[in-house]
Design a protein around this motif. Structure first.
Motif, PDB file in Angstrom:
ATOM      1  N   ASP A 174      -5.346  -6.319  13.628  1.00 41.75           N
ATOM      2  CA  ASP A 174      -5.939  -6.805  12.379  1.00 41.75           C
ATOM      3  C   ASP A 174      -5.231  -6.284  11.130  1.00 41.75           C
ATOM      4  O   ASP A 174      -5.529  -6.724  10.029  1.00 41.75           O
ATOM      5  CB  ASP A 174      -7.404  -6.379  12.284  1.00 41.75           C
ATOM      6  N   LEU A 175      -4.338  -5.335  11.300  1.00 41.05           N
ATOM      7  CA  LEU A 175      -3.704  -4.706  10.139  1.00 41.05           C
ATOM      8  C   LEU A 175      -2.557  -5.553   9.601  1.00 41.05           C
ATOM      9  O   LEU A 175      -1.785  -6.120  10.378  1.00 41.05           O
ATOM     10  CB  LEU A 175      -3.189  -3.314  10.522  1.00 41.05           C
ATOM     11  N   PRO A 176      -2.421  -5.633   8.273  1.00 46.39           N
ATOM     12  CA  PRO A 176      -1.306  -6.385   7.691  1.00 46.39           C
ATOM     13  C   PRO A 176       0.034  -5.743   8.054  1.00 46.39           C
ATOM     14  O   PRO A 176       0.207  -4.529   7.914  1.00 46.39           O
ATOM     15  CB  PRO A 176      -1.545  -6.309   6.190  1.00 46.39           C
ATOM     16  N   GLN A 177       0.960  -6.563   8.514  1.00 44.41           N
ATOM     17  CA  GLN A 177       2.266  -6.051   8.943  1.00 44.41           C
ATOM     18  C   GLN A 177       3.078  -5.473   7.791  1.00 44.41           C
ATOM     19  O   GLN A 177       3.900  -4.588   8.010  1.00 44.41           O
ATOM     20  CB  GLN A 177       3.054  -7.148   9.657  1.00 44.41           C
ATOM     21  N   ASP A 178       2.851  -5.946   6.567  1.00 47.33           N
ATOM     22  CA  ASP A 178       3.602  -5.386   5.445  1.00 47.33           C
ATOM     23  C   ASP A 178       3.183  -3.955   5.134  1.00 47.33           C
ATOM     24  O   ASP A 178       3.971  -3.167   4.632  1.00 47.33           O
ATOM     25  CB  ASP A 178       3.479  -6.266   4.194  1.00 47.33           C
ATOM     26  N   LEU A 179       1.945  -3.595   5.475  1.00 50.52           N
ATOM     27  CA  LEU A 179       1.464  -2.233   5.249  1.00 50.52           C
ATOM     28  C   LEU A 179       1.614  -1.343   6.481  1.00 50.52           C
ATOM     29  O   LEU A 179       1.819  -0.135   6.359  1.00 50.52           O
ATOM     30  CB  LEU A 179      -0.011  -2.254   4.822  1.00 50.52           C
ATOM     31  N   PHE A 180       1.454  -1.932   7.650  1.00 49.03           N
ATOM     32  CA  PHE A 180       1.499  -1.191   8.920  1.00 49.03           C
ATOM     33  C   PHE A 180       2.440  -1.883   9.894  1.00 49.03           C
ATOM     34  O   PHE A 180       1.997  -2.447  10.897  1.00 49.03           O
ATOM     35  CB  PHE A 180       0.100  -1.101   9.538  1.00 49.03           C
ATOM     36  N   GLY A 194       4.255  -2.933  12.880  1.00 50.78           N
ATOM     37  CA  GLY A 194       4.144  -2.528  14.275  1.00 50.78           C
ATOM     38  C   GLY A 194       3.020  -1.537  14.540  1.00 50.78           C
ATOM     39  O   GLY A 194       3.028  -0.833  15.534  1.00 50.78           O
ATOM     40  N   GLY A 195       2.046  -1.469  13.643  1.00 51.11           N
ATOM     41  CA  GLY A 195       0.943  -0.514  13.798  1.00 51.11           C
ATOM     42  C   GLY A 195       1.309   0.895  13.388  1.00 51.11           C
ATOM     43  O   GLY A 195       0.574   1.848  13.660  1.00 51.11           O
ATOM     44  N   GLU A 196       2.445   1.046  12.712  1.00 52.28           N
ATOM     45  CA  GLU A 196       2.941   2.355  12.298  1.00 52.28           C
ATOM     46  C   GLU A 196       1.902   3.112  11.462  1.00 52.28           C
ATOM     47  O   GLU A 196       1.306   2.560  10.547  1.00 52.28           O
ATOM     48  CB  GLU A 196       4.211   2.146  11.472  1.00 52.28           C
ATOM     49  N   LYS A 197       1.690   4.360  11.810  1.00 51.64           N
ATOM     50  CA  LYS A 197       0.768   5.272  11.123  1.00 51.64           C
ATOM     51  C   LYS A 197      -0.702   4.848  11.210  1.00 51.64           C
ATOM     52  O   LYS A 197      -1.542   5.357  10.478  1.00 51.64           O
ATOM     53  CB  LYS A 197       1.159   5.455   9.659  1.00 51.64           C
ATOM     54  N   TRP A 215      -4.168   6.748   9.485  1.00 50.06           N
ATOM     55  CA  TRP A 215      -5.043   6.029   8.569  1.00 50.06           C
ATOM     56  C   TRP A 215      -6.425   5.798   9.168  1.00 50.06           C
ATOM     57  O   TRP A 215      -7.431   5.829   8.461  1.00 50.06           O
ATOM     58  CB  TRP A 215      -4.388   4.724   8.125  1.00 50.06           C
ATOM     59  N   PHE A 216      -6.498   5.592  10.484  1.00 49.50           N
ATOM     60  CA  PHE A 216      -7.799   5.470  11.127  1.00 49.50           C
ATOM     61  C   PHE A 216      -8.604   6.751  10.910  1.00 49.50           C
ATOM     62  O   PHE A 216      -9.771   6.709  10.545  1.00 49.50           O
ATOM     63  CB  PHE A 216      -7.667   5.181  12.631  1.00 49.50           C
TER      64      PHE A 216
END
Length: 96
Positions: A54-60, A62-65, A69-70
């Motif tokens: 559900d996370l925007p790829q421009d902010l995360f 590949g799910g990075e970090k 953040w969770f």
């Protein structure tokens, strides 16, 4: 410079941190979509895996970090009384 938002920490009452507002908001929305409403709730590792899509790829990318953040959002929402931990280990979270 990115816009910041102040967050609280459930494990360190009174401690305020300033974090990136866009990343915090994106993670918060994803967490609140996936977290169960009833106890015992879900394990943090289950929730992290669920929110990544559900996370925007421009902010995360590949799910990075996502894990960091969770945790940031989890502790803030616990401090604000929106989430609650199960009373017995292991850690499981649900909405209040």
């Amino acid at each position: 410079m990115s816009e910041k938002i102040e967050v609280e920490n459930f494990t360190s009452p009174g401690r305020i941190q300033r974090v990136d507002k866009a990343k915090y908001t994106a993670m918060r929305e994803a967490v609140l979509r996936h977290i169960p409403s009833a106890a015992p709730g879900a394990a943090p590792s289950e929730l992290i895996a669920a929110v990544k899509s559900d996370l925007p790829q421009d902010l995360f990318p590949g799910g990075e970090k996502a894990g960091w953040w969770f945790k940031c959002v989890q502790l803030d929402l616990e401090a604000k009384g929106i989430l609650r931990r199960a009373t017995k280990p292991p850690v499981r979270l649900h909405k209040v």
